[in-house]
Design a protein around this motif. Structure first.
Motif, short mmCIF file in Angstrom:
data_model
loop_
_atom_site.label_atom_id
_atom_site.label_comp_id
_atom_site.label_asym_id
_atom_site.label_seq_id
_atom_site.Cartn_x
_atom_site.Cartn_y
_atom_site.Cartn_z
N PHE A 87 0.93 -1.17 0.27
CA PHE A 87 0.15 0.07 0.00
C PHE A 87 0.71 1.15 0.00
O PHE A 87 1.97 1.45 0.48
CB PHE A 87 -1.03 0.06 1.29
CG PHE A 87 -1.81 -1.26 1.40
CD1 PHE A 87 -3.04 -1.00 1.04
CD2 PHE A 87 -1.46 -2.17 1.77
CE1 PHE A 87 -3.93 -2.05 1.15
CE2 PHE A 87 -2.09 -3.47 1.95
CZ PHE A 87 -3.32 -3.45 1.67
N PHE A 93 1.49 -3.41 10.43
CA PHE A 93 0.68 -3.39 11.72
C PHE A 93 1.59 -2.60 12.87
O PHE A 93 2.54 -2.95 13.33
CB PHE A 93 0.52 -4.82 12.15
CG PHE A 93 -0.28 -5.71 11.28
CD1 PHE A 93 -1.51 -4.89 10.42
CD2 PHE A 93 0.15 -6.77 10.76
CE1 PHE A 93 -2.25 -5.71 9.58
CE2 PHE A 93 -0.53 -7.64 9.74
CZ PHE A 93 -1.73 -6.82 9.08
N LEU B 122 -7.33 -3.42 6.13
CA LEU B 122 -7.28 -3.58 4.70
C LEU B 122 -6.16 -4.34 4.67
O LEU B 122 -6.14 -5.42 3.92
CB LEU B 122 -6.93 -2.34 4.09
CG LEU B 122 -7.49 -2.26 2.45
CD1 LEU B 122 -8.93 -2.53 2.37
CD2 LEU B 122 -7.26 -0.92 2.17
N ALA B 123 -4.92 -4.09 4.97
CA ALA B 123 -3.64 -4.87 5.15
C ALA B 123 -4.07 -6.28 5.46
O ALA B 123 -3.45 -7.25 5.07
CB ALA B 123 -2.65 -4.21 5.81
N ALA B 124 -4.51 -6.51 6.51
CA ALA B 124 -4.84 -8.01 7.29
C ALA B 124 -5.69 -8.60 6.12
O ALA B 124 -5.13 -9.96 6.03
CB ALA B 124 -5.43 -7.72 8.54
N ALA B 126 -6.02 -8.12 3.02
CA ALA B 126 -5.25 -8.64 1.84
C ALA B 126 -4.12 -9.60 2.02
O ALA B 126 -3.74 -10.29 1.14
CB ALA B 126 -4.23 -7.27 1.55
#
Ligand code: ATP
Ligand code: MG
Lengths: 260, 230, 211
Positions: A87, A93, B122-124, B126
Motif C-alpha cells: 500500500f 501493523f 485492509l492490510a490484514a 489482503a
C-alpha cells in the motif's frame, strides 16, 4: 503470449453516482510487469483492490491461474494468500515489530508454527536488507524501511502475483530509490507484478507494458517505448508531459510537494 | 484534643478503616473486571452493527452515562425487589458499579477501535485473514493499547466512586469513616484519615498504571483516547 | 408519569446547585490554571497540590467534609445548600483547573509572546488574548464537566439537601413504589444531561475558533 496468470474482464465499479471504473479488461502473463498510470481519482487504487476483491466490483470477473475469484464459491481468503499487496501508506501493523509483522499471517493464516514462521520472516527481511531491523516497531523505521518490511510481509506468503499501489509516493525523495531497487530485483526474479506508480524511470526500465487509465477506462496500453516515444492517444502525451514536468525524466521529483 | 491524642485516635481507627479499604478495593476490582467483560462486546456491537442489535447497546451506554450512579444504585437495590429480584447490598452495589463502568469502558474501547486506521484492516484482509482473525490479531490489540490511558483513569475513578455505595450502607472505606464519626463525633481526625487513605491509594493506582503503560509501551501507539477525567 | 410531576419541581434546586458549583469552579479553576501556567514556583506548587489532592478524593468525602465544617462553624448560617455548593464547587475547581491549564498550554507560548511584543502587560494579554481562546478550546471538556457536576449533585442529597434525588426518595417512601420513583428521577437526570450536552455543543459550534 503465454497463458495469462491474471485475467481482468470488464470490471465496473461505482460509488453512489460516481462511476469509478467503467469496463476495464486486461491480461497479465506470468512474470510480466505491468505499470498502471493515470490522473488522480481515475480509479487506479480501486482497480487494484478489485483484483483481490478488497473492493467487490459491481460487474466483471477476475481470474487467477484459471480460477475465477469473483465466483461466490471461491474462498477469497485462500486466493488473497496468492496475491500480495503493498500500500501507499505501508499499513504495517502498528503494534507489531517488523519481524512480527511478517510472521502474523504466516501463523494465523498459513498455520505455521512460531519458530518456523520466525525463521521464514527473518529470511524475507534479509532479502529486503532489513535483517538488523527485525525487532523495531514501525514507528521506529523510516518510510523506505517500512515499505520494504511491507514488501517482505507480502512476499512471505509466497504470492503468485504482487500488487503495488503507489508504493513510493508517500516517501521522501531520498528514500524512493531503496524501495524501487527491491521492486526491480523482484521483477528480475520473474515475479508477476501489477504496479500503480508514477515513477517514470522505473516504468521505462522495468515495465513490460504500461496501462494508461483515465476516467475509469483504459485510454491506451502498450510497451514503454511506444507510450513514451510515440503515444497514440493525445491525452497520454499530455499526461506524460505533465508528469515529466513534475518529476523529471528519471523519476526524481524536481520540486518537493508530496502527492497525496 | 492534643496532637498526640489526635494521632493516637487516628492510629486506633486505622484497622477499621483498612477493613473498609479492603471492601473498596474488592468492589473496584470486580466492577472494573465485570465492566470490561461487558464493555468489549458492547463496543463491538456499537462499532460494527446497525439496527436491532446496535440500538439496545447504544441505549444502555447512553442511559448509564446520562444518569447519576446513585440513581442506578437505587434502581438496583430498591427497585429490583419490586420485580422479584431481591439482592443483598454487596451484590446490588457490584451490579450497579459494573454496569456503570461497562458503559464508560465501552466508550473508550469504541473510540480506540475507531482510531485504529482502516488501512490496518485492509492490510490484514489482503494477507488472507478472515475478518474475525484480522479483528482479533490486528485491530483489538491496538485498540486495547490505545484505550489503556483512559482505562487508567477509570481505575482511579472507580476507587473514588465506590464510596457512593455508602448510601446503601455497604461497609467500604467511606462508610466505615461515617460509622466512626457517628460513634465518636471526632469528625476532623476521622475524615482526615479517610482522605489520607484515598489520596495514598489513588496515588498508588496512578503510579501502578503509569508503570503498566510504560511496560506495554508501543512506539507509535502512545496517544490514547480521552477517558472520563479522574 | 405522576411520579415525574411530583419530583420535577426539585429540579430547580438541582440546577441551582449545579450552576452555582460550576460557576465557582469556573472562577477558581481559571485562577488556579493561570497560577499553574504563569505563576512562580510557590504558586505553581500550591495550585498543583490543591488539584492533585482534591482530585484524589471522592466527591462524597468533600460533601461531608464541607457539611461538617459549615455546620460546626455556622459559616453562611450553617446552610446545607451552601455546604453542598462549596463541596461540589471545590471539586469542580480542581477538575476545571486541569481543563483550563490544558487549554492554555495547548495555545503554546507564541500567543503570549506576540501580545507582549505589542506592549501588552501580562494581565492585559491574559484577559484579551489567552483566556478568550483558552475558554473556547475548553468547551468540549467543560461540557463533560458540567454533565458530571449535574450527576454528582445527586450526592448532596446525603447531607439532606432536597434536590431531585432526595425528592425522589420522598416520593418513593410515600408511594411505596421505589422502582418507578427512581426510574422517573433517572429519566429527569437523563434529559437534563442530554440538554446540557446539546446546549454546550451548540455553544461550542457557535464560538469555535476558525484556524
Ligand atoms: N470507499 C469509497 N467510497 C466512496 N468513494 C470512493 C471510495 N474509494 C474511492 N472512491 C472514489 O473513487 C474515485 C477513484 O478513487 P481511487 O482511489 O481508485 O483513485 P486513484 O486513481 O487511485 O487516485 P490517486 O492517484 O489519488 O490514488 C475517487 O473519486 C474516490 O473519491
Ligand atoms: Mg490511489
Amino acid at each position: 503470449m503465454a497463458e495469462p496468470i491474471l485475467r481482468i474482464e470488464d470490471i465496473h465499479k461505482a460509488y453512489g453516482k460516481t462511476k469509478v471504473l467503467r469496463g476495464v479488461s486486461f491480461d497479465v502473463a506470468p512474470g510480466e510487469v505491468v505499470v498502471i498510470i493515470g490522473p488522480s481519482g481515475t480509479g487506479k487504487s480501486t482497480l487494484l483492490r478489485c483484483v483481490n476483491l478488497l473492493t467487490v466490483p459491481d460487474r466483471g470477473r477476475v481470474w487467477l491461474e484459471g480460477v475465477e475469484l469473483t465466483d461466490k464459491a471461491v474462498d477469497i481468503n485462500k486466493a488473497r494468500e496468492k496475491i500480495g499487496m503493498v500500500f501507499q501508506e505501508f499499513n504495517l501493523f502498528t503494534h507489531l515489530t517488523a519481524v512480527q509483522n511478517v510472521m502474523l499471517a504466516l501463523t494465523k493464516v498459513k498455520g505455521m508454527k512460531t519458530a518456523e514462521a520466525r525463521a521464514r520472516a527473518e529470511r524475507e527481511l534479509e532479502k529486503v536488507g532489513l535483517a538488523d531491523k527485525a525487532d523495531l516497531y514501525p514507528a521506529e523505521l523510516s518510510g523506505g524501511q517500512k515499505q520494504r518490511v511491507a514488501i517482505a510481509r507480502a512476499l512471505a506468503m509466497n504470492p503468485k502475483v504482487m500488487l503495488f499501489d503507489e508504493p513510493t509516493s508517500a516517501l521522501d525523495p531520498e528514500l524512493i530509490g531503496e524501495v524501487l531497487e527491491v521492486m526491480q530485483a523482484l521483477a528480475s526474479q520473474g515475479m508477476t507484478m501489477l504496479v500503480v506508480s508514477h515513477e517514470l524511470g522505473f516504468a521505462r526500465e522495468v515495465a513490460d507494458r504500461i496501462i494508461f487509465l483515465e476516467d475509469g477506462v483504459i485510454a491506451e496500453e502498450g510497451p514503454p517505448e511506444q507510450l513514451f516515444v510515440n503515444p497514440r492517444n493525445p491525452r497520454t502525451r499530455e499526461f506524460l508531459y505533465k508528469l515529466t514536468e513534475l518529476y523529471g525524466e528519471h523519476g526524481e521529483p524536481k520540486s518537493r510537494g508530496r502527492e497525496r | 484534643m492534643t496532637l498526640t491524642e489526635t494521632l493516637r485516635f487516628m492510629w486506633d481507627i486505622l484497622p477499621e478503616l483498612l477493613q473498609g479499604l479492603e471492601v473498596t478495593i474488592q468492589l473496584t476490582a470486580m466492577s472494573l473486571a465485570g465492566g470490561f467483560v461487558l464493555a468489549v462486546p458492547v463496543a463491538l456491537v456499537r462499532t460494527y452493527t446497525r439496527g436491532p442489535l446496535n440500538w439496545p447497546a447504544t441505549a444502555f451506554v447512553e442511559l448509564f452515562r446520562g444518569t447519576p450512579l446513585l440513581v442506578q444504585l437505587y434502581v438496583v437495590y430498591y427497585g429490583l425487589p419490586e420485580l422479584g429480584f431481591v439482592l443483598d447490598r454487596l451484590l446490588s452495589a457490584w451490579i450497579a458499579l459494573f454496569l456503570n463502568s461497562a458503559a464508560y469502558q465501552s466508550e473508550y474501547i469504541r473510540g480506540a477501535i475507531q482510531s485504529v486506521s482502516r488501512g490496518q484492516l485492509l492490510a490484514a484482509r489482503a494477507l488472507g485473514m478472515r475478518s474475525l482473525t484480522a479483528f482479533r490479531w490486528v485491530v483489538l490489540p491496538q485498540a486495547l493499547r490505545l484505550a489503556l490511558p483512559s482505562w487508567s483513569n477509570e481505575v482511579a475513578y472507580m476507587v473514588k466512586y465506590v464510596s457512593v455505595v455508602y448510601m446503601i450502607a455497604v461497609g467500604e472505606l467511606f462508610t466505615r469513616g461515617q460509622l466512626i464519626i457517628t460513634r465518636t463525633w471526632k469528625v476532623g481526625p476521622t475524615l482526615f484519615t479517610v482522605a489520607l487513605i484515598y489520596i495514598l491509594v489513588v496515588y498508588a493506582v496512578t503510579k501502578v498504571m503509569d508503570h503498566v503503560e510504560r511496560r506495554f509501551r508501543i512506539p507509535g501507539l502512545e496517544t490514547g483516547v480521552e477517558g472520563r477525567e479522574a | 408519569m405522576r411520579c415525574v410531576v411530583y419530583i420535577l419541581p426539585a429540579a430547580k434546586l438541582t440546577l441551582l446547585v449545579t450552576v452555582m458549583s460550576l460557576a465557582m469552579g469556573f472562577v477558581l479553576g481559571m485562577l488556579l490554571a493561570v497560577a499553574r501556567v504563569y505563576g512562580g514556583p510557590v504558586l505553581r506548587f500550591a495550585a498543583a497540590s490543591y488539584s492533585r489532592v482534591v482530585r484524589s478524593l471522592p466527591t462524597l468525602v468533600m460533601v461531608f467534609a464541607l457539611y461538617y465544617v459549615v455546620l460546626m462553624t455556622d459559616f453562611l448560617g450553617g446552610s446545607r445548600l451552601a455546604s453542598a455548593v462549596l463541596a461540589l464547587g471545590a471539586c469542580s475547581t480542581a477538575y476545571q483547573s486541569e481543563i483550563f491549564r490544558g487549554a492554555i498550554q495547548s495555545l503554546g507560548s507564541g500567543q503570549m509572546l506576540a501580545a507582549r511584543s505589542l506592549g501588552m502587560s501580562r494581565p492585559v494579554a491574559l484577559r484579551n488574548v489567552i483566556l478568550p481562546q483558552a475558554v473556547r478550546l475548553a468547551i468540549p471538556a467543560w461540557s463533560n464537566e458540567a454533565a458530571i457536576v449535574l450527576k454528582d449533585s445527586s450526592l448532596v442529597s446525603a447531607v439532606g439537601t432536597v434536590e431531585l434525588f432526595r425528592r425522589a426518595e420522598h416520593v418513593a417512601a410515600a408511594t411505596h413504589d421505589w422502582l418507578t420513583a427512581f426510574l422517573a428521577v433517572g429519566l429527569i437526570y437523563f434529559c437534563l444531561t442530554f440538554l446540557t450536552n446539546r446546549g454546550l455543543d451548540w455553544v461550542e459550534r457557535r464560538y469555535r475558533l476558525k484556524v
